[in-house]
Design an enzyme around this catalytic site. Structure first.
Site, mmCIF file in Angstrom:
data_model
loop_
_atom_site.group_PDB
_atom_site.id
_atom_site.type_symbol
_atom_site.label_atom_id
_atom_site.label_comp_id
_atom_site.label_asym_id
_atom_site.label_seq_id
_atom_site.Cartn_x
_atom_site.Cartn_y
_atom_site.Cartn_z
ATOM 1 N N ASP A 125 0.853 -1.183 0.000
ATOM 2 C CA ASP A 125 0.000 0.000 0.000
ATOM 3 C C ASP A 125 0.897 1.244 0.000
ATOM 4 O OD1 ASP A 125 -3.101 0.650 0.623
ATOM 5 O OD2 ASP A 125 -1.796 2.196 1.483
ATOM 6 N N GLU A 146 -4.668 2.398 -4.222
ATOM 7 C CA GLU A 146 -3.216 2.477 -4.202
ATOM 8 C C GLU A 146 -2.587 1.185 -3.667
ATOM 9 O OE1 GLU A 146 -4.692 4.455 -0.346
ATOM 10 O OE2 GLU A 146 -5.348 4.175 -2.417
#
Length: 376
Positions: free
Chosen positions: A230, A273
């Site tokens: 992430d 993301e």
């Protein structure tokens, strides 16, 4: 001088021979129509390969065959990256990757060749010390050669220049159409399994591939590891610098991860993301080193916003491993447990300051009574 009876016998022999040839031609036509129907009914590229490599030589009594296809810019390699080829299929199918091979194919006659096998002329098409005659069928679609199909036998008289040319012309056309259609289906399938921004696989693909790999792992009993990444504070990138700059960051992160991975490891954009990496045949210890290399590769990246501002990007990672063994749980449940453990480890990495990896270790699962196979 022939008597009338002898002339009648001679005519009868000629008629019987003609009838025999007609029956043989009819049988050949029936076999070809059955083969053609099976080839055109093939629903995947793998099915077409199997048909050409196995059914065609058996039905038409050929000893060996080969299929060569143009692979400019590795477009076919990318398209077929998730197709599982066995050893014989890899030998049967050859992708022409380099300009010198494309030029050689361009120079190949567009007409069918049937006749004697020449090691000098035909070795690059089909290498064999035993075959004596060969048929070379250029595959042409929309005026361009896409490849060539060859079949050969140990009988030097099996193929003759004037033998069954119409059959080969039709066969080359059917093979070309079937391959083109199969590859177009693969392209459509791939579009639905690819993230349009980063061009890596999407979550739908990853989830299905994870289940496939777990099913394979249950046969090989090799370890299987998963890493979730992430991008840290990514929302601030979008809010501060805009979506265009945020998209550039996502594309670059995906590129940096892909460069570190080995060919059999799978990268996907898992959402927003977040990225996921699947590592078959990889222990928890080995996956830990991979995760660290990935973090280092991304953390070295800098993104100039303007003359005064340089944006530094870091990522957090969570790792989990399905250890070697055979388990009671179904693949879907094992998949959920593996992702859940990696996600929990990722959350812990963020809780402890980001820009790091946390390792959930091996899943604590109860094995069946079967002993793990030795992985070579």
């Amino acid at each position: 001088m022939y008597t009338l009876e002898q002339e009648n016998q001679q005519l009868k022999k000629q008629l019987d021979l003609l009838l025999q040839n007609a029956r043989e031609n009819q049988q050949k036509q029936q076999r070809f129509e059955q083969f053609e129907f099976k080839l055109m009914s093939a629903e995947s590229f793998e099915a077409i390969l199997h048909c050409l490599e196995n059914d065609f030589p058996r039905v038409f009594n050929y000893d060996v065959s080969s299929l060569l296809l143009i692979n400019k810019h590795f477009s076919l390699s990318n398209l077929l990256a998730n197709v599982s080829f066995n050893r014989s299929e890899k030998k049967f199918l050859r992708l022409l990757n380099f300009p010198v091979e494309w030029e050689r194919l361009d120079k190949l006659s567009s007409t069918i060749y049937a006749g004697r096998y020449s090691s000098t002329q035909h070795h690059w098409l089909l290498a064999s010390n035993e075959v004596k005659s060969i048929a070379v069928l250029p595959l042409i679609r929309r005026g361009q050669k896409i490849g060539v199909f060859c079949c050969a036998t140990c009988d030097e008289h099996r193929f003759e220049p004037d033998q069954a040319n119409d059959f080969f012309v039709r066969l080359a056309f059917v093979i070309g159409v079937c391959i083109e259609n199969a590859l177009n289906r693969e392209k459509l399938k791939l579009r639905g399994l690819t993230d349009p921004l980063t061009k890596v696989r999407n979550r739908r693909f990853f989830d299905q591939r994870l289940i496939d790999e777990i099913n394979r792992q249950q046969r090989t009993q090799a370890p299987l590891s998963c890493i979730l990444f992430d991008i840290d504070h990514f929302k601030k990138v979008y809010d501060t610098y805009g979506h265009l700059k945020g998209d550039e960051v996502l594309i670059d992160v995906a590129r940096r991860i892909q460069k570190v991975l080995r060919t059999h490891e799978i990268l996907a954009r898992y959402g927003g993301e977040e990225f996921a990496v699947l590592m078959p045949d990889t222990s928890n210890e080995a996956a830990t080193f991979v995760a660290q290399r990935l973090i280092s590769a991304i953390n070295r990246s800098q993104y100039p916003i303007n003359a005064e501002t340089i944006l530094n990007i870091t990522v957090s990672a969570g790792l989990a491993t399905l250890p070697a063994g055979k388990y009671h749980d179904m693949a879907e449940l094992l998949s959920s447990k593996l992702i859940a453990n990696a996600d929990k480890a990722l959350y812990q990495a963020k809780e402890q300051g980001r820009n790091r990896q946390m390792n959930a270790g091996e899943l604590p699962l109860a094995e069946t009574t079967e002993q793990p196979a030795t992985v070579v």
